[in-house]
Design a protein around this motif. Sequence first.
Motif, PDB file in Angstrom:
ATOM      1  N   PHE A   1       0.826  -1.226  -0.392  1.00 43.18           N
ATOM      2  CA  PHE A   1      -0.177   0.131   0.010  1.00 43.18           C
ATOM      3  C   PHE A   1       1.055   1.288  -0.293  1.00 43.18           C
ATOM      4  O   PHE A   1       0.027   2.567  -0.576  1.00 43.18           O
ATOM      5  CB  PHE A   1      -0.843   0.173   1.516  1.00 43.18           C
ATOM      6  N   ARG A   2       1.731   1.243   0.632  1.00 41.60           N
ATOM      7  CA  ARG A   2       3.338   2.537   0.659  1.00 41.60           C
ATOM      8  C   ARG A   2       3.824   2.628  -0.706  1.00 41.60           C
ATOM      9  O   ARG A   2       3.964   3.720  -0.739  1.00 41.60           O
ATOM     10  CB  ARG A   2       3.958   2.497   2.062  1.00 41.60           C
ATOM     11  N   PHE A   3       4.203   1.171  -1.052  1.00 49.94           N
ATOM     12  CA  PHE A   3       4.807   2.067  -1.951  1.00 49.94           C
ATOM     13  C   PHE A   3       4.512   0.911  -3.321  1.00 49.94           C
ATOM     14  O   PHE A   3       5.044   1.762  -4.804  1.00 49.94           O
ATOM     15  CB  PHE A   3       6.726   0.874  -1.913  1.00 49.94           C
ATOM     16  N   GLY A   4       2.993   0.460  -3.358  1.00 49.30           N
ATOM     17  CA  GLY A   4       3.242   0.183  -4.758  1.00 49.30           C
ATOM     18  C   GLY A   4       3.485  -1.372  -4.952  1.00 49.30           C
ATOM     19  O   GLY A   4       3.874  -1.824  -6.111  1.00 49.30           O
ATOM     20  N   ASN A   5       4.962  -1.670  -4.011  1.00 48.59           N
ATOM     21  CA  ASN A   5       5.590  -3.530  -4.810  1.00 48.59           C
ATOM     22  C   ASN A   5       4.379  -4.284  -5.075  1.00 48.59           C
ATOM     23  O   ASN A   5       3.475  -4.537  -3.940  1.00 48.59           O
ATOM     24  CB  ASN A   5       6.491  -4.024  -3.214  1.00 48.59           C
ATOM     25  N   LYS A   6       4.779  -5.306  -6.033  1.00 47.76           N
ATOM     26  CA  LYS A   6       4.586  -6.714  -5.981  1.00 47.76           C
ATOM     27  C   LYS A   6       4.375  -7.427  -5.653  1.00 47.76           C
ATOM     28  O   LYS A   6       5.751  -7.402  -5.500  1.00 47.76           O
ATOM     29  CB  LYS A   6       4.470  -6.609  -7.703  1.00 47.76           C
ATOM     30  N   VAL A   7       3.082  -8.139  -5.483  1.00 47.53           N
ATOM     31  CA  VAL A   7       3.929  -9.156  -4.387  1.00 47.53           C
ATOM     32  C   VAL A   7       2.722 -10.606  -5.730  1.00 47.53           C
ATOM     33  O   VAL A   7       1.557 -10.759  -5.504  1.00 47.53           O
ATOM     34  CB  VAL A   7       2.103  -9.116  -3.420  1.00 47.53           C
ATOM     35  N   SER A   8       3.744 -11.554  -5.673  1.00 44.28           N
ATOM     36  CA  SER A   8       4.024 -12.173  -6.620  1.00 44.28           C
ATOM     37  C   SER A   8       3.427 -13.248  -5.196  1.00 44.28           C
ATOM     38  O   SER A   8       2.876 -13.854  -4.886  1.00 44.28           O
ATOM     39  CB  SER A   8       5.267 -12.293  -7.057  1.00 44.28           C
ATOM     40  N   TYR A   9       2.772 -14.659  -6.294  1.00 43.27           N
ATOM     41  CA  TYR A   9       2.412 -15.932  -5.977  1.00 43.27           C
ATOM     42  C   TYR A   9       3.010 -16.133  -5.464  1.00 43.27           C
ATOM     43  O   TYR A   9       3.369 -17.174  -3.933  1.00 43.27           O
ATOM     44  CB  TYR A   9       1.525 -16.423  -7.171  1.00 43.27           C
ATOM     45  N   GLY A  10       4.228 -16.839  -5.430  1.00 44.95           N
ATOM     46  CA  GLY A  10       4.918 -17.095  -5.293  1.00 44.95           C
ATOM     47  C   GLY A  10       5.845 -15.890  -3.366  1.00 44.95           C
ATOM     48  O   GLY A  10       5.846 -17.206  -2.413  1.00 44.95           O
ATOM     49  N   VAL A  11       6.121 -15.360  -3.718  1.00 41.48           N
ATOM     50  CA  VAL A  11       6.133 -14.590  -2.491  1.00 41.48           C
ATOM     51  C   VAL A  11       4.478 -14.849  -1.289  1.00 41.48           C
ATOM     52  O   VAL A  11       5.267 -15.565  -0.139  1.00 41.48           O
ATOM     53  CB  VAL A  11       6.279 -12.684  -2.387  1.00 41.48           C
ATOM     54  N   LEU A  12       3.347 -15.025  -2.025  1.00 44.69           N
ATOM     55  CA  LEU A  12       2.298 -15.026  -0.951  1.00 44.69           C
ATOM     56  C   LEU A  12       2.664 -16.911  -0.530  1.00 44.69           C
ATOM     57  O   LEU A  12       2.100 -17.547   0.307  1.00 44.69           O
ATOM     58  CB  LEU A  12       0.964 -15.169  -1.870  1.00 44.69           C
ATOM     59  N   ALA A  13       2.876 -17.412  -1.524  1.00 46.16           N
ATOM     60  CA  ALA A  13       3.559 -19.014  -1.218  1.00 46.16           C
ATOM     61  C   ALA A  13       4.125 -18.835   0.159  1.00 46.16           C
ATOM     62  O   ALA A  13       3.589 -20.193   0.942  1.00 46.16           O
ATOM     63  CB  ALA A  13       3.897 -19.924  -2.903  1.00 46.16           C
TER      64      ALA A  13
ATOM     65  N   LEU B   1       4.937 -17.260   1.962  1.00 41.98           N
ATOM     66  CA  LEU B   1       4.501 -16.498   3.463  1.00 41.98           C
ATOM     67  C   LEU B   1       3.529 -17.757   3.701  1.00 41.98           C
ATOM     68  O   LEU B   1       3.532 -17.679   5.382  1.00 41.98           O
ATOM     69  CB  LEU B   1       3.623 -15.287   3.254  1.00 41.98           C
ATOM     70  N   SER B   2       2.779 -18.290   3.292  1.00 45.30           N
ATOM     71  CA  SER B   2       1.573 -19.335   3.757  1.00 45.30           C
ATOM     72  C   SER B   2       2.352 -20.645   4.343  1.00 45.30           C
ATOM     73  O   SER B   2       1.953 -20.942   5.641  1.00 45.30           O
ATOM     74  CB  SER B   2       0.994 -20.053   2.209  1.00 45.30           C
ATOM     75  N   LEU B   3       3.555 -21.152   3.346  1.00 42.62           N
ATOM     76  CA  LEU B   3       4.417 -21.662   4.552  1.00 42.62           C
ATOM     77  C   LEU B   3       5.039 -21.305   5.155  1.00 42.62           C
ATOM     78  O   LEU B   3       4.590 -22.196   6.480  1.00 42.62           O
ATOM     79  CB  LEU B   3       4.992 -22.272   2.990  1.00 42.62           C
ATOM     80  N   MET B   4       5.169 -20.076   5.176  1.00 44.76           N
ATOM     81  CA  MET B   4       5.978 -20.094   7.210  1.00 44.76           C
ATOM     82  C   MET B   4       4.980 -19.948   8.293  1.00 44.76           C
ATOM     83  O   MET B   4       5.097 -20.620   9.061  1.00 44.76           O
ATOM     84  CB  MET B   4       6.850 -18.430   6.806  1.00 44.76           C
ATOM     85  N   VAL B   5       3.851 -19.159   7.305  1.00 41.86           N
ATOM     86  CA  VAL B   5       3.325 -19.111   8.813  1.00 41.86           C
ATOM     87  C   VAL B   5       1.879 -20.672   9.020  1.00 41.86           C
ATOM     88  O   VAL B   5       1.798 -21.025  10.153  1.00 41.86           O
ATOM     89  CB  VAL B   5       1.526 -18.539   8.545  1.00 41.86           C
ATOM     90  N   SER B   6       1.647 -21.408   8.104  1.00 39.00           N
ATOM     91  CA  SER B   6       1.148 -22.995   8.305  1.00 39.00           C
ATOM     92  C   SER B   6       2.098 -23.921   9.592  1.00 39.00           C
ATOM     93  O   SER B   6       1.568 -24.513   9.806  1.00 39.00           O
ATOM     94  CB  SER B   6       0.910 -23.745   6.906  1.00 39.00           C
ATOM     95  N   GLY B   7       3.785 -23.991   8.433  1.00 38.26           N
ATOM     96  CA  GLY B   7       4.578 -24.341   9.049  1.00 38.26           C
ATOM     97  C   GLY B   7       4.760 -23.865  10.779  1.00 38.26           C
ATOM     98  O   GLY B   7       5.068 -25.042  11.679  1.00 38.26           O
ATOM     99  N   SER B   8       4.398 -22.620  11.283  1.00 39.29           N
ATOM    100  CA  SER B   8       4.506 -22.579  12.714  1.00 39.29           C
ATOM    101  C   SER B   8       3.043 -23.109  13.475  1.00 39.29           C
ATOM    102  O   SER B   8       3.267 -23.734  14.154  1.00 39.29           O
ATOM    103  CB  SER B   8       5.347 -20.719  12.825  1.00 39.29           C
ATOM    104  N   VAL B   9       2.288 -22.795  13.373  1.00 38.53           N
ATOM    105  CA  VAL B   9       1.240 -23.622  13.419  1.00 38.53           C
ATOM    106  C   VAL B   9       1.143 -24.989  13.247  1.00 38.53           C
ATOM    107  O   VAL B   9       0.535 -25.261  14.479  1.00 38.53           O
ATOM    108  CB  VAL B   9       0.408 -22.869  12.428  1.00 38.53           C
ATOM    109  N   ILE B  10       1.491 -25.415  13.119  1.00 33.31           N
ATOM    110  CA  ILE B  10       1.410 -27.189  12.310  1.00 33.31           C
ATOM    111  C   ILE B  10       2.410 -27.527  13.875  1.00 33.31           C
ATOM    112  O   ILE B  10       2.614 -28.199  14.808  1.00 33.31           O
ATOM    113  CB  ILE B  10       1.528 -28.029  11.003  1.00 33.31           C
ATOM    114  N   ALA B  11       3.976 -26.755  13.402  1.00 34.38           N
ATOM    115  CA  ALA B  11       5.201 -26.773  14.652  1.00 34.38           C
ATOM    116  C   ALA B  11       4.808 -27.260  15.899  1.00 34.38           C
ATOM    117  O   ALA B  11       4.980 -27.805  17.168  1.00 34.38           O
ATOM    118  CB  ALA B  11       5.863 -26.168  14.777  1.00 34.38           C
ATOM    119  N   GLY B  12       3.180 -25.810  16.797  1.00 34.65           N
ATOM    120  CA  GLY B  12       3.171 -25.936  17.010  1.00 34.65           C
ATOM    121  C   GLY B  12       1.893 -26.605  17.960  1.00 34.65           C
ATOM    122  O   GLY B  12       1.030 -25.927  18.807  1.00 34.65           O
ATOM    123  N   TYR B  13       1.076 -26.971  17.271  1.00 32.91           N
ATOM    124  CA  TYR B  13      -0.508 -27.689  17.297  1.00 32.91           C
ATOM    125  C   TYR B  13      -0.570 -28.709  19.331  1.00 32.91           C
ATOM    126  O   TYR B  13       0.485 -28.974  18.820  1.00 32.91           O
ATOM    127  CB  TYR B  13      -0.044 -28.679  16.149  1.00 32.91           C
ATOM    128  N   GLY B  14      -1.391 -28.277  19.446  1.00 35.90           N
ATOM    129  CA  GLY B  14      -1.337 -29.147  20.694  1.00 35.90           C
ATOM    130  C   GLY B  14      -0.951 -28.299  22.026  1.00 35.90           C
ATOM    131  O   GLY B  14      -0.993 -28.019  23.166  1.00 35.90           O
TER     132      GLY B  14
END
Length: 413
Positions: free
Chosen positions: A189-201, A203-216
């Motif tokens: 929103f500030r600089f208009g930097n393009k967020v590609s599908y690779g970056v989104l993927a 970020l999704s892997l990073m967040v899901s990995g931390s959720v799975i690692a701490g499950y329970g």
Amino acid sequence: QLGRGALHRRRRARLYSASAPSARSPRGRLCPQGAQANASGSLMRRGPVGLNSTKSNGMRVSDADKGPHGKGILGDFEPAVACVSYALCSITLSLFNKLVFSGTSFNFPISVLAFQSLCAVVFLKGAAVLKMHEPVPFSTDVLRSMAPVTVLFSLMLWTSGKALRFVSMPTFTVFKNLAVVGTTAWEFFRFGNKVSYGVLASLSLMVSGSVIAGYGDLTFSREGVLWMLVNVVTTVAYVAALKELVPHDISSGAKTLHNNLLSLILFSVVAAAGGELEPFWSALQEQTTGFQLALLFTGVIGTAINMSTFWATRVTSGATYAFVGASNKVPVAIIGHFAFHSVLTVAGWTGVALGLGSGFVYAITKERERRQGKASQAASLAETAPLVKQFHSDEDSSEDDRAELPSLPRCGP
């Protein structure tokens, strides 16, 4: 009768001759008023010597550290080297803190931060005395620009400590990874930097990995969630302040010195107000020599982290810097498993694998974007090169025609 082109050139000749005295460059071209030709033939603007001048005083990024076209001496590899340096320093400090402070009753977190800031100031000043680098003068302008960054950094640490009282470490890691997502959104929103599908993927892997690692073990409370949300906001604001408020033409040494001066004052005041400063020095004197040297080494690594942080934020985006910081937990977990015999469950290893995968995806995506940027830049230069050549050719022919014109009388007094 004169043609339009010749008439236009004669008018230009009258304007040049009627203007204030002007200097000629070695190529014979007229230099406009406000610029002068120096002995080497290059043009240098008149004005006071300051932080933005060509004179190097240890405050600006040295021209010797820049390659052609204003790039660093490492060229296109400078962002990667800066991120690797920051990651290595961060991993080393995390493991060394674990080695030094685990199993001891030495619990003075604010005083330790003040001590590390003191070490950074002493090391930088000592290196300048030993002629290891250019002396860094004190500047109130740099200090003023670094003040918001230091305050946000302190708030980020303080809210982290508050949140850890109410949430588990896996929950803390999940929320810290959300700060990377917030930083990416801010830059979009500030600089208009393009967020590609690779970056989104990634970020999704990073967040899901931390959720799975701490499950329970994802325990939290209302107060903990509130403090973690505040911590995420302060973390994003800290990265934004590094990109927005800190001048990029100031050297990393100057930024580190002024940042640690402010940190030293702030942490010392907080530690003294909490009654922690005096017991810290008493407890430090009772520790072994090995412990004291180890604590001193954390000050050395802390100084390196400061300099690599400012280096990385200067040559990369805030999202990349935040992603590297969040990805450091993966090698720390792997090394800690073998060095300190920490337990990793199947879910933990799955989270580590997803974290490594997110890092690889992010690196491959950024490398592809870098190559695409270079290709588009080369294509743009290839398109504009004929136009630039034609422009210089027309300018040279205009000068030749102007040289054949008779001298004209000056207008005015």
